[in-house]
Scaffold this motif. Structure first.
Motif, PDB file in Angstrom:
ATOM      1  N   GLY A 166       2.117  57.333  28.309  1.00 47.05           N
ATOM      2  CA  GLY A 166       0.948  57.215  29.168  1.00 47.05           C
ATOM      3  C   GLY A 166       1.363  57.079  30.614  1.00 47.05           C
ATOM      4  O   GLY A 166       2.562  57.006  30.931  1.00 47.05           O
ATOM      5  N   LEU A 167       0.386  57.057  31.488  1.00 49.71           N
ATOM      6  CA  LEU A 167       0.643  56.964  32.921  1.00 49.71           C
ATOM      7  C   LEU A 167      -0.161  55.819  33.522  1.00 49.71           C
ATOM      8  O   LEU A 167      -1.347  55.650  33.216  1.00 49.71           O
ATOM      9  N   THR A 168       0.487  55.047  34.371  1.00 49.60           N
ATOM     10  CA  THR A 168      -0.218  54.039  35.151  1.00 49.60           C
ATOM     11  C   THR A 168      -0.505  54.639  36.513  1.00 49.60           C
ATOM     12  O   THR A 168       0.419  54.942  37.277  1.00 49.60           O
ATOM     13  N   LEU A 169      -1.784  54.851  36.797  1.00 49.96           N
ATOM     14  CA  LEU A 169      -2.183  55.511  38.032  1.00 49.96           C
ATOM     15  C   LEU A 169      -2.619  54.500  39.080  1.00 49.96           C
ATOM     16  O   LEU A 169      -3.481  53.648  38.827  1.00 49.96           O
ATOM     17  N   GLY A 170      -2.010  54.586  40.257  1.00 51.58           N
ATOM     18  CA  GLY A 170      -2.415  53.782  41.398  1.00 51.58           C
ATOM     19  C   GLY A 170      -2.928  54.698  42.491  1.00 51.58           C
ATOM     20  O   GLY A 170      -2.993  55.914  42.324  1.00 51.58           O
ATOM     21  N   PHE A 171      -3.267  54.128  43.621  1.00 53.28           N
ATOM     22  CA  PHE A 171      -3.788  54.946  44.709  1.00 53.28           C
ATOM     23  C   PHE A 171      -2.754  55.927  45.246  1.00 53.28           C
ATOM     24  O   PHE A 171      -3.104  56.903  45.911  1.00 53.28           O
ATOM     25  N   ASP A 172      -1.485  55.706  44.950  1.00 53.73           N
ATOM     26  CA  ASP A 172      -0.426  56.633  45.355  1.00 53.73           C
ATOM     27  C   ASP A 172      -0.120  57.664  44.277  1.00 53.73           C
ATOM     28  O   ASP A 172       0.759  58.509  44.453  1.00 53.73           O
ATOM     29  N   GLY A 173      -0.810  57.588  43.158  1.00 56.96           N
ATOM     30  CA  GLY A 173      -0.514  58.484  42.043  1.00 56.96           C
ATOM     31  C   GLY A 173       0.269  57.748  40.973  1.00 56.96           C
ATOM     32  O   GLY A 173      -0.001  56.582  40.674  1.00 56.96           O
ATOM     33  N   VAL A 174       1.268  58.418  40.387  1.00 55.09           N
ATOM     34  CA  VAL A 174       2.128  57.804  39.374  1.00 55.09           C
ATOM     35  C   VAL A 174       3.323  57.179  40.081  1.00 55.09           C
ATOM     36  O   VAL A 174       4.107  57.887  40.731  1.00 55.09           O
ATOM     37  N   ALA A 175       3.484  55.875  39.988  1.00 53.60           N
ATOM     38  CA  ALA A 175       4.571  55.181  40.677  1.00 53.60           C
ATOM     39  C   ALA A 175       5.919  55.784  40.308  1.00 53.60           C
ATOM     40  O   ALA A 175       6.234  55.931  39.123  1.00 53.60           O
ATOM     41  N   GLY A 176       6.701  56.152  41.310  1.00 53.69           N
ATOM     42  CA  GLY A 176       8.029  56.698  41.082  1.00 53.69           C
ATOM     43  C   GLY A 176       8.063  58.179  40.784  1.00 53.69           C
ATOM     44  O   GLY A 176       9.139  58.775  40.704  1.00 53.69           O
ATOM     45  N   ASP A 177       6.882  58.802  40.644  1.00 56.21           N
ATOM     46  CA  ASP A 177       6.829  60.231  40.340  1.00 56.21           C
ATOM     47  C   ASP A 177       7.215  61.054  41.573  1.00 56.21           C
ATOM     48  O   ASP A 177       7.026  60.632  42.709  1.00 56.21           O
ATOM     49  N   PHE A 178       7.736  62.240  41.315  1.00 58.04           N
ATOM     50  CA  PHE A 178       8.197  63.131  42.377  1.00 58.04           C
ATOM     51  C   PHE A 178       7.091  63.414  43.400  1.00 58.04           C
ATOM     52  O   PHE A 178       7.365  63.580  44.594  1.00 58.04           O
ATOM     53  N   HIS A 179       5.835  63.464  42.943  1.00 56.49           N
ATOM     54  CA  HIS A 179       4.732  63.803  43.841  1.00 56.49           C
ATOM     55  C   HIS A 179       3.889  62.600  44.246  1.00 56.49           C
ATOM     56  O   HIS A 179       2.794  62.763  44.798  1.00 56.49           O
ATOM     57  N   ALA A 180       4.379  61.391  44.001  1.00 61.19           N
ATOM     58  CA  ALA A 180       3.618  60.191  44.339  1.00 61.19           C
ATOM     59  C   ALA A 180       3.603  59.971  45.850  1.00 61.19           C
ATOM     60  O   ALA A 180       4.470  60.452  46.579  1.00 61.19           O
ATOM     61  N   GLY A 181       2.602  59.237  46.300  1.00 64.78           N
ATOM     62  CA  GLY A 181       2.525  58.859  47.699  1.00 64.78           C
ATOM     63  C   GLY A 181       1.166  59.155  48.301  1.00 64.78           C
ATOM     64  O   GLY A 181       0.449  60.050  47.844  1.00 64.78           O
ATOM     65  N   PRO A 182       0.787  58.407  49.336  1.00 67.77           N
ATOM     66  CA  PRO A 182      -0.506  58.643  49.992  1.00 67.77           C
ATOM     67  C   PRO A 182      -0.496  59.886  50.873  1.00 67.77           C
ATOM     68  O   PRO A 182      -1.549  60.452  51.164  1.00 67.77           O
ATOM     69  N   THR A 183       0.683  60.300  51.300  1.00 67.71           N
ATOM     70  CA  THR A 183       0.803  61.496  52.134  1.00 67.71           C
ATOM     71  C   THR A 183       1.919  62.383  51.587  1.00 67.71           C
ATOM     72  O   THR A 183       2.711  61.971  50.745  1.00 67.71           O
ATOM     73  N   ARG A 184       1.968  63.619  52.088  1.00 68.75           N
ATOM     74  CA  ARG A 184       3.030  64.553  51.736  1.00 68.75           C
ATOM     75  C   ARG A 184       3.323  65.428  52.943  1.00 68.75           C
ATOM     76  O   ARG A 184       2.605  65.372  53.949  1.00 68.75           O
ATOM     77  N   ARG A 185       4.342  66.253  52.826  1.00 75.07           N
ATOM     78  CA  ARG A 185       4.703  67.181  53.897  1.00 75.07           C
ATOM     79  C   ARG A 185       4.122  68.561  53.600  1.00 75.07           C
ATOM     80  O   ARG A 185       4.189  69.030  52.469  1.00 75.07           O
ATOM     81  N   GLU A 235       3.160  65.911  58.278  1.00 76.72           N
ATOM     82  CA  GLU A 235       2.654  64.900  57.352  1.00 76.72           C
ATOM     83  C   GLU A 235       1.144  65.042  57.221  1.00 76.72           C
ATOM     84  O   GLU A 235       0.430  65.150  58.217  1.00 76.72           O
ATOM     85  N   MET A 236       0.665  65.041  55.980  1.00 77.08           N
ATOM     86  CA  MET A 236      -0.756  65.202  55.707  1.00 77.08           C
ATOM     87  C   MET A 236      -1.124  64.402  54.462  1.00 77.08           C
ATOM     88  O   MET A 236      -0.258  63.922  53.731  1.00 77.08           O
ATOM     89  N   ARG A 237      -2.412  64.256  54.227  1.00 77.82           N
ATOM     90  CA  ARG A 237      -2.870  63.516  53.047  1.00 77.82           C
ATOM     91  C   ARG A 237      -2.381  64.201  51.773  1.00 77.82           C
ATOM     92  O   ARG A 237      -2.393  65.431  51.673  1.00 77.82           O
ATOM     93  N   ASN A 238      -1.985  63.405  50.796  1.00 81.63           N
ATOM     94  CA  ASN A 238      -1.490  63.945  49.530  1.00 81.63           C
ATOM     95  C   ASN A 238      -2.632  64.107  48.539  1.00 81.63           C
ATOM     96  O   ASN A 238      -3.032  63.158  47.865  1.00 81.63           O
ATOM     97  N   GLU A 239      -3.165  65.309  48.470  1.00 79.87           N
ATOM     98  CA  GLU A 239      -4.214  65.621  47.511  1.00 79.87           C
ATOM     99  C   GLU A 239      -3.627  66.217  46.234  1.00 79.87           C
ATOM    100  O   GLU A 239      -4.352  66.629  45.333  1.00 79.87           O
TER     101      GLU A 239
END
Length: 204
Positions: A41-60, A73-77
């Motif tokens: 299973g996955l524990t989802l937070g506001f940053d996504g999956v903690a420790g996941d390659f695509h986690a984070g509030p923003t991305r490049r 830098e932009m919002r991570n959708e």
């Protein structure tokens, strides 16, 4: 003018509706690379999956955002990648390979029970039984990077040709990307209440 019509120059409005689905598989990229691995299973937070390659509030920003300089830098959708098994099977068949596993293309969730899964519109909301809510941003456009992963893992004789074939074979079948609107735990096998938003074509 009725509630299902637009002003002149528009088109019909498709009302919002509710559907049911379930979690068929869960995966996480916890080794600092694109590919994921099966998890219970996955524990989802506001940053996504903690420790996941695509986690984070923003991305490049990258090639998908030509309106920004690469690396802005932009919002991570794109916190989560969601796919459907029947669509992956269709892509595999088109590529002439035996299978296409979700982890090869960095998927986090395999969703079952929704026909034409990749065609769900932006704004669709997935309410998981465990309490989490994921909001869909849109389709996940297939790229050569994911194609190379597929070609290598499938043991294709010509890796470069496979990398180029994937974007063509997976167009509108690559699944969706989304972000966590409400944190919670998502477990394999649990049900999902899906809210498809009201839709229309802007034709003015």
């Amino acid at each position: 003018m009725t509630d299902t019509e637009l002003p002149p120059g528009g088109g019909d409005i498709v009302p919002a509706r509710k559907l049911a689905a379930r979690v068929e598989g869960a995966y996480a990229a916890l080794r600092g690379r694109f590919q994921t691995e099966p998890v219970a299973g996955l524990t989802l937070g506001f940053d996504g999956v903690a420790g996941d390659f695509h986690a984070g509030p923003t991305r490049r920003s990258g090639g998908r955002e030509p309106w920004y300089a690469r690396g802005t830098e932009m919002r991570n959708e794109r916190q989560l990648s969601l796919v459907a098994a029947d669509e992956l099977a269709a892509v595999a068949s088109s590529m002439g390979i035996a299978e296409l596993r979700p982890e090869w293309i960095g998927a986090n969730l395999v969703i079952a029970g929704l026909p034409a899964f990749s065609m769900l519109p932006a704004g669709t909301m997935l309410f998981f039984e465990g309490g989490a809510t994921v909001k869909i941003d849109g389709q996940n456009k297939p790229c050569r990077h994911a194609g190379r992963s597929v070609a290598e893992n499938a043991g294709m004789a010509d890796i470069e040709a496979g990398a180029l074939l994937f974007p063509k074979s997976a167009k509108r079948l690559r699944g969706l990307v989304g972000w966590v609107e409400k944190p919670g735990r998502v477990a394999v096998g649990e049900g999902i209440s899906v809210r498809v938003p009201e839709q229309w074509i802007y034709a003015a």
